[in-house]
Design an enzyme around this catalytic site. Structure first.
Site, PDB file in Angstrom:
ATOM      1  CG  HIS A 209      -0.453   0.412   2.490  1.00  0.00           C
ATOM      2  ND1 HIS A 209       0.436  -0.750   3.412  1.00  0.00           N
ATOM      3  CD2 HIS A 209       0.089   1.897   3.432  1.00  0.00           C
ATOM      4  CE1 HIS A 209       0.934  -0.127   4.390  1.00  0.00           C
ATOM      5  NE2 HIS A 209       0.370   0.840   4.126  1.00  0.00           N
TER       6      HIS A 209
HETATM    7  C1  UD1 Z   1      -2.396   4.977   6.324  1.00  0.00           C
HETATM    8  C2  UD1 Z   1      -1.175   5.303   7.340  1.00  0.00           C
HETATM    9  C3  UD1 Z   1      -0.320   4.421   6.878  1.00  0.00           C
HETATM   10  C4  UD1 Z   1      -0.564   2.825   7.748  1.00  0.00           C
HETATM   11  C5  UD1 Z   1      -2.008   3.004   6.855  1.00  0.00           C
HETATM   12  C6  UD1 Z   1      -2.490   1.467   6.407  1.00  0.00           C
HETATM   13  C7  UD1 Z   1      -0.541   7.419   7.042  1.00  0.00           C
HETATM   14  C8  UD1 Z   1      -0.122   8.796   6.334  1.00  0.00           C
HETATM   15  N1  UD1 Z   1      -0.188   6.835   6.360  1.00  0.00           N
HETATM   16  O1  UD1 Z   1      -2.244   5.114   4.774  1.00  0.00           O
HETATM   17  O2  UD1 Z   1       0.870   4.128   7.654  1.00  0.00           O
HETATM   18  O3  UD1 Z   1       0.483   2.226   6.862  1.00  0.00           O
HETATM   19  O4  UD1 Z   1      -2.839   3.874   7.053  1.00  0.00           O
HETATM   20  O5  UD1 Z   1      -4.068   0.593   6.535  1.00  0.00           O
HETATM   21  O6  UD1 Z   1      -1.425   7.967   7.942  1.00  0.00           O
HETATM   22  N2  UD1 Z   1      -9.271   4.998   2.560  1.00  0.00           N
HETATM   23  C9  UD1 Z   1     -10.911   3.945   1.755  1.00  0.00           C
HETATM   24  N3  UD1 Z   1     -10.612   3.494   3.287  1.00  0.00           N
HETATM   25  C10 UD1 Z   1     -10.886   3.953   4.501  1.00  0.00           C
HETATM   26  C11 UD1 Z   1      -9.066   3.817   4.239  1.00  0.00           C
HETATM   27  C12 UD1 Z   1      -9.086   4.959   3.287  1.00  0.00           C
HETATM   28  O7  UD1 Z   1     -11.248   3.920   0.639  1.00  0.00           O
HETATM   29  O8  UD1 Z   1     -11.197   2.913   5.029  1.00  0.00           O
HETATM   30  C13 UD1 Z   1      -8.776   6.103   1.527  1.00  0.00           C
HETATM   31  C14 UD1 Z   1      -8.641   6.974   1.095  1.00  0.00           C
HETATM   32  O9  UD1 Z   1      -9.878   8.121   1.215  1.00  0.00           O
HETATM   33  C15 UD1 Z   1      -7.322   7.315   0.550  1.00  0.00           C
HETATM   34  C16 UD1 Z   1      -6.747   5.571   0.659  1.00  0.00           C
HETATM   35  O10 UD1 Z   1      -7.444   5.178   0.875  1.00  0.00           O
HETATM   36  O11 UD1 Z   1      -7.894   7.759  -0.492  1.00  0.00           O
HETATM   37  C17 UD1 Z   1      -5.632   6.146   1.772  1.00  0.00           C
HETATM   38  O12 UD1 Z   1      -5.898   6.404   2.650  1.00  0.00           O
HETATM   39  P1  UD1 Z   1      -5.051   7.585   3.636  1.00  0.00           P
HETATM   40  O13 UD1 Z   1      -5.760   6.613   4.757  1.00  0.00           O
HETATM   41  O14 UD1 Z   1      -4.620   8.503   2.472  1.00  0.00           O
HETATM   42  O15 UD1 Z   1      -3.611   6.450   4.397  1.00  0.00           O
HETATM   43  P2  UD1 Z   1      -2.783   4.977   3.978  1.00  0.00           P
HETATM   44  O16 UD1 Z   1      -2.622   4.831   2.032  1.00  0.00           O
HETATM   45  O17 UD1 Z   1      -4.728   3.525   4.311  1.00  0.00           O
END
Ligand code: UD1
Length: 366
Positions: A209
């Site tokens: 990821h």
């Molecule tokens: C986050 C953490 C990372 C951790 C990872 C584990 C930060 C900077 N990064 O990264 O350290 O290892 O989580 O999961 O905080 N999204 C969904 N559904 C959800 C959550 C996220 O669709 O339940 C989407 C968001 O809208 C975004 C993408 O996934 O477009 C990334 O989510 P984001 O929370 O920004 O960071 P992660 O890549 O999940």
């Protein structure tokens, strides 16, 4: 004493759960300690958030800031605005943040500006890689933290080297491992186990990821194809993070041995890991769990903030060049992967240590 416990994203939930248990145990013996559980809403899908609360028996959050989605800056801003409103209405004695996600940094900034003492669990770890958003979160959080709880000597040394007095640094071990050891006997077969007729040691688990690995469609495709080619015909189970899912939809990768599934619950995911031949990942937390379970782990990164998983544990940094996959797989399948052992104090009692130190600081010293 009153504590705000901050949890926002998937890897936070298993770190906060044992701290809540330890607070409940302290309350039972009459200690004056209370908490308010704040979910920032950074992760909001059922299988990225709710299922962890259910499986780990984490109480319903007292507040959900609903700050999920958007860019990192938007997410940070919306968590800060939400938490600031809460602090205006009620200030705790301590804001406790865990890990290195956006929620960790955002809440520590708001708390410190309100002169609320900040404690950081999993403080002091450093990858040295400023291209990772988590490294920025670690640096900012640790620069405004009052009390540091560390997982290893190395993390404590990093903090001392940055000028922090040793009286503010407490080596307590790893709360994520508290959760792993507590729930290990409850791990559950995921549906995919019977569906694919999996058996112990006869499949691999993969998670990807990190923006550096997944945000570029071509690179992701190359990496995955290389992994498929050299995995000795074993099935590869790939629970796909929402970030990766968005890109994968564009790549159109298909292979009979690559099984892309939705993110799993904690108990199901760790059942798969505990029985796997090996794990391929770019996560940090998973390298700690594989170390404790003694499962070979290949990390597709050039650096790690968790060097103990490499020096002591079963993890190896393979790098992000697809060419590195083949030799690593050859080492695995020739039976030459290192055995590893468990880092000091990763014994299931870290949260207990944290709560007893906090009680000492706030109820005796103040
Ligand atoms: C986050 C953490 C990372 C951790 C990872 C584990 C930060 C900077 N990064 O990264 O350290 O290892 O989580 O999961 O905080 N999204 C969904 N559904 C959800 C959550 C996220 O669709 O339940 C989407 C968001 O809208 C975004 C993408 O996934 O477009 C990334 O989510 P984001 O929370 O920004 O960071 P992660 O890549 O999940």
């Amino acid at each position: 004493m009153k504590i705000d416990l901050i949890a926002g994203a998937r890897p936070n939930f298993m770190k906060i759960a044992p701290i809540i248990d330890a607070i409940h145990n302290a309350q039972k013996v009459g200690d004056n300690i209370n908490y308010r559980l704040i979910h920032t809403g950074q992760h909001y899908d059922k299988n990225m958030s709710d299922s962890f609360f259910e499986q780990l028996s984490i109480p319903e959050p007292n507040v959900n800031l609903g700050a999920g989605g958007g860019s990192h800056a938007e997410q940070t801003a919306s968590i800060m605005i939400g938490y600031e409103k809460l602090l205006i209405s009620e200030k705790p004695d301590l804001c406790l943040v865990v890990g290195d996600v956006t929620s960790t940094m955002a809440c520590s900034i708001v708390a410190q500006k309100f002169q609320v003492t900040v404690a950081h669990v999993e403080a002091g770890i450093r990858s040295g890689d400023w291209t990772m958003p988590e490294e920025i979160n670690r640096l900012v959080t640790d620069s405004i933290t009052n009390y540091f709880f560390t997982t290893t000597h190395e993390a404590s040394i990093n903090l001392k080297n940055s000028g922090i007095g040793k009286e503010r640094i407490h080596l307590v071990g790893n709360t994520m491992i508290d959760t792993l050891l507590k729930h290990r006997t409850r791990f559950q077969k995921p549906i995919v186990w019977d569906k694919l007729n999996l058996s112990k040691g006869a499949y691999m688990v993969m998670t990807l990821h990190r923006p550096g690995n997944v945000d570029e469609e071509g690179k992701l495709k190359l990496l995955i194809n290389e992994i498929i080619s050299h995995s000795n015909n074993l099935p590869i189970i790939f629970p796909v993070h929402p970030r990766t899912e968005k890109i994968l939809q564009k790549t159109g990768i298909h292979n009979n041995r690559l099984h892309m599934i939705e993110p799993l619950g904690y108990l199901e995911f760790n059942y798969l890991v505990e029985n796997a031949k090996a794990v391929i990942t770019d996560s940090g937390g998973i390298t700690e769990e594989t170390t404790v379970m003694g499962i070979p782990c290949m990390t597709l990164r050039n650096n790690t903030e968790r060097p103990e998983t490499v020096n002591v544990g079963t993890n190896e940094l393979i790098g992000t060049n697809p060419k590195a996959i083949k030799p690593a797989m050859e080492k695995l399948f020739s039976g030459n992967w290192k055995k590893g052992s468990i880092p000091e104090l990763w014994d299931g009692k870290s949260a207990e240590r944290i709560v007893s130190i906090l009680l000492k600081i706030f109820l005796i010293d103040k």
